[in-house]
Design a protein around this motif. Structure first.
Motif, PDB file in Angstrom:
ATOM      1  N   ARG A   1       0.896  -1.121  -0.098  1.00 45.33           N
ATOM      2  CA  ARG A   1      -0.137  -0.010  -0.082  1.00 45.33           C
ATOM      3  C   ARG A   1       1.036   1.237   0.044  1.00 45.33           C
ATOM      4  NH1 ARG A   1      -5.475  -1.148   1.198  1.00 45.33           N
ATOM      5  NH2 ARG A   1      -5.433  -3.259   2.135  1.00 45.33           N
ATOM      6  N   PHE A   2       1.973   1.408   0.857  1.00 47.33           N
ATOM      7  CA  PHE A   2       2.894   2.425   0.817  1.00 47.33           C
ATOM      8  C   PHE A   2       4.408   1.777   0.883  1.00 47.33           C
ATOM      9  CE2 PHE A   2       5.074   5.698   3.050  1.00 47.33           C
ATOM     10  CZ  PHE A   2       4.544   6.973   2.059  1.00 47.33           C
ATOM     11  N   LEU A   3       5.163   2.242  -0.045  1.00 44.22           N
ATOM     12  CA  LEU A   3       6.581   1.956   0.022  1.00 44.22           C
ATOM     13  C   LEU A   3       7.362   3.317   0.075  1.00 44.22           C
ATOM     14  CD1 LEU A   3       8.456  -0.491   0.263  1.00 44.22           C
ATOM     15  CD2 LEU A   3       8.608  -0.105  -2.182  1.00 44.22           C
ATOM     16  N   VAL A   4       8.437   3.147   0.852  1.00 51.55           N
ATOM     17  CA  VAL A   4       9.380   4.240   0.721  1.00 51.55           C
ATOM     18  C   VAL A   4      10.739   3.478  -0.034  1.00 51.55           C
ATOM     19  CG1 VAL A   4      10.869   5.801   2.183  1.00 51.55           C
ATOM     20  CG2 VAL A   4       8.830   5.480   2.877  1.00 51.55           C
ATOM     21  N   LEU A   5      10.917   4.367  -1.002  1.00 52.55           N
ATOM     22  CA  LEU A   5      12.194   3.787  -1.875  1.00 52.55           C
ATOM     23  C   LEU A   5      13.213   4.857  -1.693  1.00 52.55           C
ATOM     24  CD1 LEU A   5      13.039   1.302  -3.845  1.00 52.55           C
ATOM     25  CD2 LEU A   5      12.147   2.694  -5.584  1.00 52.55           C
ATOM     26  N   PRO A   6      14.436   4.552  -1.060  1.00 59.01           N
ATOM     27  CA  PRO A   6      15.472   5.206  -0.859  1.00 59.01           C
ATOM     28  C   PRO A   6      16.321   5.390  -2.128  1.00 59.01           C
ATOM     29  CG  PRO A   6      15.817   3.508   0.468  1.00 59.01           C
ATOM     30  CD  PRO A   6      14.805   3.263  -0.118  1.00 59.01           C
ATOM     31  N   GLY A   7      16.876   6.505  -2.525  1.00 58.41           N
ATOM     32  CA  GLY A   7      17.678   6.620  -3.625  1.00 58.41           C
ATOM     33  C   GLY A   7      18.961   6.022  -3.436  1.00 58.41           C
TER      34      GLY A   7
ATOM     35  N   ALA B   1      20.008  -0.582 -12.139  1.00 53.49           N
ATOM     36  CA  ALA B   1      19.888  -1.225 -10.650  1.00 53.49           C
ATOM     37  C   ALA B   1      18.533  -0.294 -10.263  1.00 53.49           C
ATOM     38  CB  ALA B   1      20.794  -1.218  -9.565  1.00 53.49           C
ATOM     39  N   PHE B   2      18.577   1.021 -10.483  1.00 53.77           N
ATOM     40  CA  PHE B   2      17.271   1.640 -10.048  1.00 53.77           C
ATOM     41  C   PHE B   2      16.214   1.628 -10.577  1.00 53.77           C
ATOM     42  CE2 PHE B   2      15.456   5.999  -8.917  1.00 53.77           C
ATOM     43  CZ  PHE B   2      15.125   5.806  -7.680  1.00 53.77           C
ATOM     44  N   SER B   3      16.105   1.423 -12.138  1.00 52.53           N
ATOM     45  CA  SER B   3      15.204   1.209 -12.762  1.00 52.53           C
ATOM     46  C   SER B   3      14.368   0.091 -12.550  1.00 52.53           C
ATOM     47  CB  SER B   3      15.655   1.310 -14.488  1.00 52.53           C
ATOM     48  OG  SER B   3      14.521   1.201 -15.283  1.00 52.53           O
ATOM     49  N   HIS B   4      15.433  -0.949 -12.351  1.00 50.87           N
ATOM     50  CA  HIS B   4      14.712  -2.303 -12.045  1.00 50.87           C
ATOM     51  C   HIS B   4      13.837  -2.250 -10.645  1.00 50.87           C
ATOM     52  CE1 HIS B   4      14.461  -6.618 -11.760  1.00 50.87           C
ATOM     53  NE2 HIS B   4      14.902  -6.619 -10.699  1.00 50.87           N
ATOM     54  N   LYS B   5      14.557  -1.573  -9.544  1.00 53.01           N
ATOM     55  CA  LYS B   5      13.798  -1.386  -8.375  1.00 53.01           C
ATOM     56  C   LYS B   5      12.535  -0.679  -8.599  1.00 53.01           C
ATOM     57  CE  LYS B   5      17.766  -0.830  -4.705  1.00 53.01           C
ATOM     58  NZ  LYS B   5      18.201  -0.113  -4.124  1.00 53.01           N
ATOM     59  N   LEU B   6      12.614   0.240  -9.252  1.00 52.06           N
ATOM     60  CA  LEU B   6      11.190   1.031  -9.655  1.00 52.06           C
ATOM     61  C   LEU B   6      10.144   0.338 -10.152  1.00 52.06           C
ATOM     62  CD1 LEU B   6      12.681   4.638 -11.037  1.00 52.06           C
ATOM     63  CD2 LEU B   6      11.344   4.025  -8.936  1.00 52.06           C
ATOM     64  N   SER B   7      10.726  -0.768 -11.111  1.00 50.18           N
ATOM     65  CA  SER B   7       9.789  -1.560 -12.098  1.00 50.18           C
ATOM     66  C   SER B   7       9.118  -2.589 -11.031  1.00 50.18           C
ATOM     67  CB  SER B   7      10.459  -2.405 -12.977  1.00 50.18           C
ATOM     68  OG  SER B   7      11.004  -1.537 -14.061  1.00 50.18           O
ATOM     69  N   ILE B   8      10.061  -3.081 -10.172  1.00 47.76           N
ATOM     70  CA  ILE B   8       9.424  -3.938  -9.181  1.00 47.76           C
ATOM     71  C   ILE B   8       8.485  -3.476  -8.225  1.00 47.76           C
ATOM     72  CG2 ILE B   8      10.243  -5.488  -7.017  1.00 47.76           C
ATOM     73  CD1 ILE B   8      12.647  -6.121  -8.664  1.00 47.76           C
ATOM     74  N   THR B   9       8.807  -2.210  -7.851  1.00 50.15           N
ATOM     75  CA  THR B   9       7.890  -1.511  -6.810  1.00 50.15           C
ATOM     76  C   THR B   9       6.642  -1.205  -7.352  1.00 50.15           C
ATOM     77  OG1 THR B   9       9.718  -0.547  -5.778  1.00 50.15           O
ATOM     78  CG2 THR B   9       7.532   0.722  -5.317  1.00 50.15           C
ATOM     79  N   ALA B  10       6.602  -0.722  -8.593  1.00 46.66           N
ATOM     80  CA  ALA B  10       5.324  -0.399  -9.349  1.00 46.66           C
ATOM     81  C   ALA B  10       4.391  -1.425  -9.677  1.00 46.66           C
ATOM     82  CB  ALA B  10       5.547   0.099 -10.895  1.00 46.66           C
ATOM     83  N   ALA B  11       5.037  -2.796  -9.851  1.00 49.51           N
ATOM     84  CA  ALA B  11       4.227  -3.921  -9.824  1.00 49.51           C
ATOM     85  C   ALA B  11       3.747  -4.460  -8.732  1.00 49.51           C
ATOM     86  CB  ALA B  11       5.096  -5.049 -10.593  1.00 49.51           C
TER      87      ALA B  11
END
Length: 106
Positions: free
Chosen positions: A3-9, A16-26
């Motif tokens: 429901r809510f996720l904080v993703l640190p940069g 690697a960052f693009s991959h983290k964003l893709s996993i989070t969005a899914a």
């Protein structure tokens, strides 16, 4: 599902960052919110910008859209929900303006 996720940069590379964003969005439930920290640190971490832009351009339509920036944190959700959240924020801002000033704000 999240429901809510904080993703640190703090990724090592743009990929690697693009991959983290893709996993989070899914992983976000409909209406879920991703809080992305450090996206605007161009001088210290330019690879975050590169990875973010790669993520946003990977599909015909971006999977997530921003709706609020708080300091160095940007909040994102699915497009329909981001629009709804943005509309709710504008409505609250307008109501507070009327309350504080006794008239509508433009």
């Amino acid at each position: 599902w999240v429901r809510f996720l904080v993703l640190p940069g703090n990724s090592e590379s743009a990929a690697a960052f693009s991959h983290k964003l893709s996993i989070t969005a899914a992983a976000l439930v409909p209406g879920g919110i991703m809080a992305l920290e450090g996206l605007h640190d161009l001088y210290d971490r330019p690879h975050l910008q590169e990875g973010f832009h790669a993520f946003m351009q990977q599909a015909e339509k971006p999977p997530l859209l921003p709706f609020l920036r708080i300091g160095v944190t940007m909040l994102f959700s699915q497009p329909a929900h981001a629009e709804a959240y943005r509309g709710a924020l504008f409505a609250v801002e307008h109501d507070n303006c009327q309350f504080l000033q006794g008239s509508s704000c433009t």
